[in-house]
Write an enzyme that holds these catalytic residues in place. Sequence first.
Site, PDB file in Angstrom:
ATOM      1  N   SER A 166      -9.807   2.338   2.611  1.00  0.00           N
ATOM      2  CA  SER A 166      -8.940   2.853   1.653  1.00  0.00           C
ATOM      3  C   SER A 166      -8.178   1.814   1.156  1.00  0.00           C
ATOM      4  CB  SER A 166      -8.024   3.935   2.571  1.00  0.00           C
ATOM      5  OG  SER A 166      -7.199   3.385   3.614  1.00  0.00           O
TER       6      SER A 166
ATOM      7  N   LYS B  99       0.857  -1.187   0.095  1.00  0.00           N
ATOM      8  CA  LYS B  99       0.050  -0.029   0.116  1.00  0.00           C
ATOM      9  C   LYS B  99       0.849   1.454  -0.095  1.00  0.00           C
ATOM     10  CE  LYS B  99      -4.143   2.158   2.579  1.00  0.00           C
ATOM     11  NZ  LYS B  99      -4.805   2.020   3.767  1.00  0.00           N
TER      12      LYS B  99
ATOM     13  N   SER C 132     -10.267   0.122   7.281  1.00  0.00           N
ATOM     14  CA  SER C 132      -9.694   0.426   5.800  1.00  0.00           C
ATOM     15  C   SER C 132      -9.277  -0.968   5.225  1.00  0.00           C
ATOM     16  CB  SER C 132      -8.733   1.492   5.686  1.00  0.00           C
ATOM     17  OG  SER C 132      -9.321   2.417   5.494  1.00  0.00           O
TER      18      SER C 132
END
Lengths: 492, 497
Positions: A159, A79, A183
Amino acid sequence: MSDLTKLTLKAAVDGLKARDFSSEEITRAFLANIETANPRLNAYVLPTADKALDMARAADARLAKGEGGPLEGAPLGVKDLFCTDGVQTTAGSNMLKGFVPPYESTVTANLWRDGAVMLGKLNMDEFAMGSSNETSAFGPVVNPWKSGVSNADLTPGGSSGGSASAVAGDLCLAATASDTGGSIRQPAAFTGTVGVKPTYGRASRFGMVAFASSLDQAGPITKTVEDAAILLRSMCSFDPKDSTSLDVETPDWSQSLGKSVKGLRIGIPNEYVVDGMPAEQMELWEKGQAWLREAGAEIVEISLPHTKYALPAYYIIAPAEASSNLARYDGMRFGHRAAEAKSLTDLYETSRAEGFGKEVQRRLTIGAYVLSAGFYDAYYVRALKVRRRIAEDFDKVWDRVDAILTPSTPSAAFAIGDRQIDPVTMYLNDVFTVTANLAGLPGISVPAGLDKAGLPLGLQVIGKALDEATVFQVAGALEDAAGFVARPEKWW
Amino acid sequence: MTDKTFTIQGRTGPWELVMGLEIHAQVASRAKLFSGAAVGFGAGPNEQVSLVDAGFPGMLPVLNKFCVEQAVRTGLGLNAQINRRSQFDRKNYFYPDLPTGYQISQLFYPIVGEGVVEVEAEDGSFFNVGIERLHLEQDAGKLIHDLSPTESYVDLNRAGTALMEIVSRPDIRSPDEAVAYVKKIRTILIYLGTCDGDMEKGNLRADVNVSVCRPGQYEKFKDTGDFSHLGTRCEIKNVNSFRFINQAINYEARRQIEILEDGGTVDQETRLYDPTAGETRSMRSKEEAMDYRYFPDPDLLPLELEQAWIDEIRASLPELPDEKRRRFMSQYGLSQYDAGVLISEQAKADWFEAAAKGRDAKLVSNWVTNELSARLAADGSDFADCKLPPAYVAELVELIETNVISSKIAKEVFDHVWNGEGSPAQVVEKHGLKQVTDTGAIEKAVDDIIAANPDKAAAVAEKPQAVGWFVGQVMKATGGKANPAVVNEILKAKLGL
């Protein structure tokens, strides 16, 4: 040889160790997938093919000598919230476009220590603020899953949308992600993958671009519960560079898998039924209870009375911390700087107005407001009290139950653009997940079924602080019982 | 008490001053408060900056335990309560010298609570100043505006350095008291080794809160704790010398009095002292005051201290100035004034004690506080760097005590010693400065002088104090080496006194 990119992390690591295939081979297979899929899925903001191949060859060399760590040669996605030495790290924001950190986050450093290969940096909501990956400055990520009733592009959630989409779309074996209010778990539920948020303090936040310090935790998104146990173990460590890091042993959670849940007491919180929750989600939750009961667990109804205040408290605490954490993006030392400014104040205002997207600006404004003199007690202090009540709610039930079972999300994945009209509707995505962040507890989302439209739904297991072992044990039982094998049909 | 209160006479009557000080003292530590970067003066711009100090993404603060120890040590030295649980908070504001956009400080729960400091006033009397709190915080960097006409530069070397902010109660009532208070705090910090007290480098600086009120109002405030009895205060920021503290307060008090006597009201504001113009100037008003949006720093856990650790630090405290002054008075029989002068610097006090061992302490004290202090001051040096061994002053005093030299000759001996000609005994030997106690030689000199001055010898009978003239003549004749007591004795006999 069969498609290496469809392997689980566990199978790949075993295959690599057995020299059934090389790291370079599996890495090239993933890079090929990324090349075809990324223009459609937009999961990676920055594939790092050269670096990946270098790392893969180095891993192969170690494997050839019979050496290597527990992730030796396994290609992973990262990420874009984790700072990677010499590789652009943006947190999905224009503010950090072009920012190349000269340091490595502890979590990713742990992965490289264990031999993993980095395929690239994964898309995400800007500064992790979002539940659909639509706030990313790099454009939304598309969910590999399609609804049976429409061809609309769906969000993978957020997210960590890039991480979830990449795992579901076979663009990496597994991925790192982060969870501030859901998330990891919400995107995992939206993509038929497994996502774990460990106990606060298990994984170091050093080198992780901060959103809300007291809530942020790193965790994995993977294809199976076992993969999650393996990857989480590598990610976690005590880190003296993070003052909130816990000085505890990191157990081998894969040992918890396959252990019977017989005799475990599973709490079902009354308060986790929300208006407008689709019948399928309710049914799946009941199914989950039935599976565990059949496996010998005891189902116990519990009450977590302050649950309804969790979301409002979260949307005060997280923006408050963010408004301070993101103050460093001021156009002075790194990141975006307005080209022309008439004064210092103008430079700040223009740099930040240009660099931050709308959702980030909204949350920073909320955060500054709730911390301002005159409102601090009414909002922030009160939210902290609610947070304590929520933690106490959990504390009170742990003598009666060993883990808690809830739905992961109120619904399955929705179409891109669908929920952008009203931010509050978007915030409701986190309703089942924020409590674990507020209380610092471990939570996992396990894919457990499909809705009528053929989209994956997840169940969440929440456990006691530091008791990931039980969480994995229950999650494993759910995974076994659900027999979830559906995969998105390749359309890209 | 009231008649002693410092007042300024205005057109409409007398005014009194009320002051509270916030002293910012840089913690003596090799590393910064949260980053581990080095602390030091004189490094090139931005050479002592870590990624944490520069506020890079994902960087986290880690508390430097030594700085905590220093704060605890200081709290104990200020007779203050040590809070076993304290917390770090963020003070949010934007400025280029503040890379993270917030300063980590302690607003809600400081590490040190209430204490009290005894301060000696000019006239030797003592007054107490209450300490409200001491908290740890980060310093900011520095902006440099004069390197380019169009750009400002940022030096982050100081960013993140540990400061102790020591906040006093509004117990200070005159400019002299304010200076005496800061001097006292500075002395305590230096004794404790928790701050080097270097005001020129900005390592110790004060924010001075000044207000004025009519006589009687302060007593009402003291009785009720109600600040409305006092005048509106102005805060003068970052005053970094004793002289400027005095000047700034005097200017500011008169400015406020003038406003009030003209029928105006004092605006609560932050002001700066401009030493060149000798005036304070408005920096920002209360309306412009920033909203710092303080909240607990979520990157740091509450700071919890073990009582045993605090006790350990307490046990390791050095003798502090107050105790030392009392001991010097009782052990060495020194006056409060002399003891006060000696203890004002730890190095001076130590030097004195090293020299005083077994000698006449008052005599040693005189040599240390007069002759030696003057020489060091003239050289721009101090006791910490004093090259003269204490044993030399001890030896010098011994030579006086044993009548080997007179006090007068001792000054000459000291000159030679100071110039590096060896120990006092060696100097006395080399220059033949030994006191003449040979009565034969002195008698001869006396006889010669009486013979040459019969008129004066006759006059002495009526005016015995005129014997001083003869003493002077004998000393002159013997090159100052004659023992004055012996000279007096012989003169008295020969002149028939």
